[in-house]
Design a protein around this motif. Structure first.
Motif, short mmCIF file in Angstrom:
data_model
loop_
_atom_site.label_atom_id
_atom_site.label_comp_id
_atom_site.label_asym_id
_atom_site.label_seq_id
_atom_site.Cartn_x
_atom_site.Cartn_y
_atom_site.Cartn_z
N MET A 83 0.85 -1.18 0.00
CA MET A 83 0.00 0.00 0.00
C MET A 83 0.89 1.24 0.00
SD MET A 83 -2.71 1.42 2.90
CE MET A 83 -2.50 -0.03 3.83
N ALA A 84 0.72 2.10 -0.98
CA ALA A 84 1.52 3.31 -1.09
C ALA A 84 1.01 4.36 -0.11
CB ALA A 84 1.46 3.86 -2.51
N LYS A 85 1.96 5.12 0.44
CA LYS A 85 1.64 6.19 1.38
C LYS A 85 1.70 7.53 0.63
CE LYS A 85 4.02 6.16 5.20
NZ LYS A 85 5.00 6.45 6.28
N ILE A 86 0.60 8.28 0.70
CA ILE A 86 0.52 9.57 0.02
C ILE A 86 0.39 10.67 1.06
CG2 ILE A 86 -0.87 11.04 -1.51
CD1 ILE A 86 -1.61 8.53 -3.07
N LEU A 87 1.22 11.69 0.92
CA LEU A 87 1.11 12.89 1.74
C LEU A 87 0.29 13.90 0.96
CD1 LEU A 87 1.74 14.88 4.05
CD2 LEU A 87 3.96 15.31 2.93
N LEU A 88 -0.82 14.32 1.52
CA LEU A 88 -1.69 15.32 0.92
C LEU A 88 -1.48 16.63 1.67
CD1 LEU A 88 -4.03 16.19 -0.93
CD2 LEU A 88 -5.61 15.21 0.75
N VAL A 89 -0.91 17.62 0.98
CA VAL A 89 -0.67 18.93 1.58
C VAL A 89 -1.72 19.87 1.01
CG1 VAL A 89 1.04 20.71 2.08
CG2 VAL A 89 1.80 18.37 1.61
N GLU A 90 -2.72 20.17 1.84
CA GLU A 90 -3.90 20.92 1.38
C GLU A 90 -4.47 21.69 2.57
OE1 GLU A 90 -6.58 22.73 -0.27
OE2 GLU A 90 -5.98 21.22 -1.76
N ASP A 91 -4.68 22.99 2.40
CA ASP A 91 -5.20 23.80 3.49
C ASP A 91 -6.73 23.87 3.52
OD1 ASP A 91 -5.03 25.39 1.12
OD2 ASP A 91 -5.23 27.20 2.31
N ASN A 92 -7.38 23.58 2.41
CA ASN A 92 -8.84 23.64 2.36
C ASN A 92 -9.42 22.34 2.92
OD1 ASN A 92 -11.50 22.97 0.95
ND2 ASN A 92 -11.28 25.16 0.52
N GLU A 93 -10.15 22.46 4.03
CA GLU A 93 -10.63 21.27 4.73
C GLU A 93 -11.54 20.40 3.86
OE1 GLU A 93 -12.92 20.03 8.87
OE2 GLU A 93 -12.60 22.15 8.41
N MET A 94 -12.42 21.03 3.10
CA MET A 94 -13.33 20.27 2.25
C MET A 94 -12.56 19.49 1.17
SD MET A 94 -16.98 21.77 0.99
CE MET A 94 -16.40 22.62 -0.44
N ASN A 95 -11.62 20.15 0.52
CA ASN A 95 -10.80 19.47 -0.50
C ASN A 95 -9.99 18.34 0.12
OD1 ASN A 95 -11.71 21.27 -2.42
ND2 ASN A 95 -9.86 22.53 -2.39
#
Length: 125
Positions: A1-13
């Motif tokens: 299982m690949a690990k993805i870092l999601l860097v996003e400030d918009n909570e909904m997105n």
């Protein structure tokens, strides 16, 4: 299982995208600004980073540049994302160190294709 870092400030997105990625079998970790993105990438060493370019504290352009200068994170593929799809932004993202670039609103199938291609490419390298 690949690990993805999601860097996003918009909570909904962030919530929508992380849920959809987890349903596809990815482990997802999140950071809400560019500085935390750099710190989290160094500590977690994800397989791939999805980086919003318009972030507080440290924008995605600078965070990407920093990640590409750190020996432990320099080979992690980064997909830059921005709602501000201006002419030249893709080139600017690639110049900053992004391995690919996508526009918002996110079209999940297109982003998933980019993620899978980069994970496959970097698995071979």
């Amino acid at each position: 299982m690949a690990k993805i870092l999601l860097v996003e400030d918009n909570e909904m997105n962030r919530d929508m995208l992380s849920r959809r990625l987890m349903r596809r079998g990815f482990e997802v970790i999140v950071a809400v600004d560019g500085e935390l993105g750099v710190i989290t990438a160094e500590s977690e060493l994800p397989d791939l980073i999805v980086m919003d370019m318009s972030l507080p504290v440290l924008d995605g352009w600078e965070a990407t540049k920093r990640l590409k200068q750190i020996p432990a994170t320099c080979n992690i593929p980064i997909i830059g994302c921005s709602a501000h799809a201006m002419v030249g932004d893709r080139e600017r993202g690639i110049e900053a160190g992004c391995d690919d670039y996508d526009t918002k609103p996110i079209e999940f199938a297109r982003l998933l294709g980019k993620i899978e291609r980069l994970l496959e490419k970097y698995a071979r390298d």
